[in-house]
Design a protein around this motif. Structure first.
Motif, mmCIF file in Angstrom:
data_model
loop_
_atom_site.group_PDB
_atom_site.id
_atom_site.type_symbol
_atom_site.label_atom_id
_atom_site.label_comp_id
_atom_site.label_asym_id
_atom_site.label_seq_id
_atom_site.Cartn_x
_atom_site.Cartn_y
_atom_site.Cartn_z
ATOM 1 N N GLY A 45 -4.438 -7.644 -8.313
ATOM 2 C CA GLY A 45 -5.592 -6.773 -8.583
ATOM 3 C C GLY A 45 -5.533 -5.414 -7.919
ATOM 4 N N ARG A 46 -4.415 -5.087 -7.248
ATOM 5 C CA ARG A 46 -4.301 -3.737 -6.671
ATOM 6 C C ARG A 46 -3.231 -2.990 -7.465
ATOM 7 N N GLU A 47 -3.512 -1.745 -7.847
ATOM 8 C CA GLU A 47 -2.600 -1.010 -8.734
ATOM 9 C C GLU A 47 -2.545 0.450 -8.283
ATOM 10 N N ALA A 48 -1.357 1.073 -8.399
ATOM 11 C CA ALA A 48 -1.237 2.484 -7.974
ATOM 12 C C ALA A 48 -0.228 3.227 -8.820
ATOM 13 N N LEU A 49 -0.417 4.543 -8.890
ATOM 14 C CA LEU A 49 0.591 5.451 -9.442
ATOM 15 C C LEU A 49 1.495 5.806 -8.266
ATOM 16 N N GLU A 63 6.311 6.739 -3.016
ATOM 17 C CA GLU A 63 5.105 7.169 -2.297
ATOM 18 C C GLU A 63 3.893 6.907 -3.189
ATOM 19 N N VAL A 64 2.853 6.298 -2.608
ATOM 20 C CA VAL A 64 1.634 6.033 -3.401
ATOM 21 C C VAL A 64 0.926 7.371 -3.653
ATOM 22 N N ALA A 65 0.768 7.718 -4.913
ATOM 23 C CA ALA A 65 0.102 8.996 -5.246
ATOM 24 C C ALA A 65 -1.382 8.770 -5.496
ATOM 25 N N GLU A 66 -1.688 7.596 -6.092
ATOM 26 C CA GLU A 66 -3.109 7.375 -6.430
ATOM 27 C C GLU A 66 -3.366 5.879 -6.652
ATOM 28 N N ILE A 67 -4.334 5.335 -5.906
ATOM 29 C CA ILE A 67 -4.715 3.930 -6.150
ATOM 30 C C ILE A 67 -5.580 3.943 -7.413
#
Ligand code: SAM
Length: 255
Positions: A45-49, A63-67
């Motif tokens: 249930g956790r997702e990121a760009l 690198e996580v750009a956006e959750i």
């Protein structure tokens, strides 16, 4: 955009590490470069760009750009209990059921099963089934990977039925009548407010269910439902029932 499921521990708020098959797919198959973007999900249930930063054939750092908000998950939680079918039909049920929206799969043994269940092959087969669920979830842009449980006995399946808000026992003898057809049953379902409704769809093997099995399921709270006047293959029946449930729950629009 490519989507990958990673273990929760490989996914912090700032960084994601992709390894193994996923790293090889990014580097060798997709030939991605630094700065390219992927969607990553922890399957829970956790997702990121994420933006690719360091790429090696066996490990990629991003690198996580956006959750991102979780999408792609159904409003009703539907499990498919499938009596072990012959050949690779279970793989088809898992792949298509994942695309349509099942949240888990429960293979089980029943009297008229044609395939001889070989517990020794359980580990390898379960690993393959779970890989199919992961790949189908990635392709379908889901945020969760449906679980595939080990094969359970008929008694274990009966004991689990009380854990669901509704158990739909697909029984061709129930036909398509108003009282026992799936449409009438779904229209009459009412769920306690708040919690996500939990449904179990139960499908028999190529040889079908015995009357005794239908009686035992009904005694355990299952509803015998017909999927129309025609006899569906075992691998078709769960897909038909699941699609109807998804439709009824509003997944395809409407109120
Ligand atoms: N007994 C069937 C026959 O007479 O050929 C064979 C079973 S059918 C191939 C496999 C399973 O799919 C059944 O056990 C049932 O769970 C489901 N199924 C197939 N057609 C159905 C229908 N029209 N209504 C409800 N369930 C159905």
């Amino acid at each position: 955009m490519q989507r990958y499921f990673v273990a929760p521990e490989a996914f912090t708020d700032r960084q994601v590490t992709l390894a193994g098959d996923d790293a090889r797919h990014i580097v060798r198959v997709m030939r991605m470069k630094e700065g390219d973007e992927v969607i990553v999900s922890d399957g829970a249930g956790r997702e990121a760009l994420a933006v690719l930063r360091r790429l090696a054939p066996d490990q990629v750092e991003a690198e996580v750009a956006e959750i991102r908000p979780v999408t792609g998950e159904p409003v009703w939680s539907v499990t498919i209990a499938q009596s072990l079918p012959k050949g690779d039909k279970m793989e088809l049920v898992i792949q298509k059921g994942t695309e349509i929206g099942a949240v888990s799969f429960l293979p089980f043994e029943s009297e008229r099963m044609i395939v001889q269940y070989d517990a020794k092959k359980e580990g390898k087969r379960l690993e393959r089934w779970r890989k199919i669920a992961k790949e189908a979830a990635e392709q379908a842009h889901r945020s969760m990977i449906p679980d595939v449980e080990p094969v359970c006995s008929w008694k274990q399946l009966i004991d689990r039925m009380s854990g669901y808000d509704a158990v739909l026992f697909c029984y061709e003898r129930a036909g398509g009548s108003v009282t026992s057809g799936l449409r009438g049953l779904l229209a009459g379902l009412a769920f306690p407010g708040g919690a996500k409704p939990r449904l179990l769809i139960v499908v028999g093997p190529e040889g079908g269910f015995t009357e005794r099995e239908a009686e035992e399921a009904e005694a355990a709270g299952a509803r015998l439902v017909g999927l129309g006047p025609r006899i569906l293959r075992t691998e078709t029946a769960a897909m038909v029932a699941l699609t109807c449930v998804m439709y009824e729950s509003g997944e395809m629009g409407g109120s």
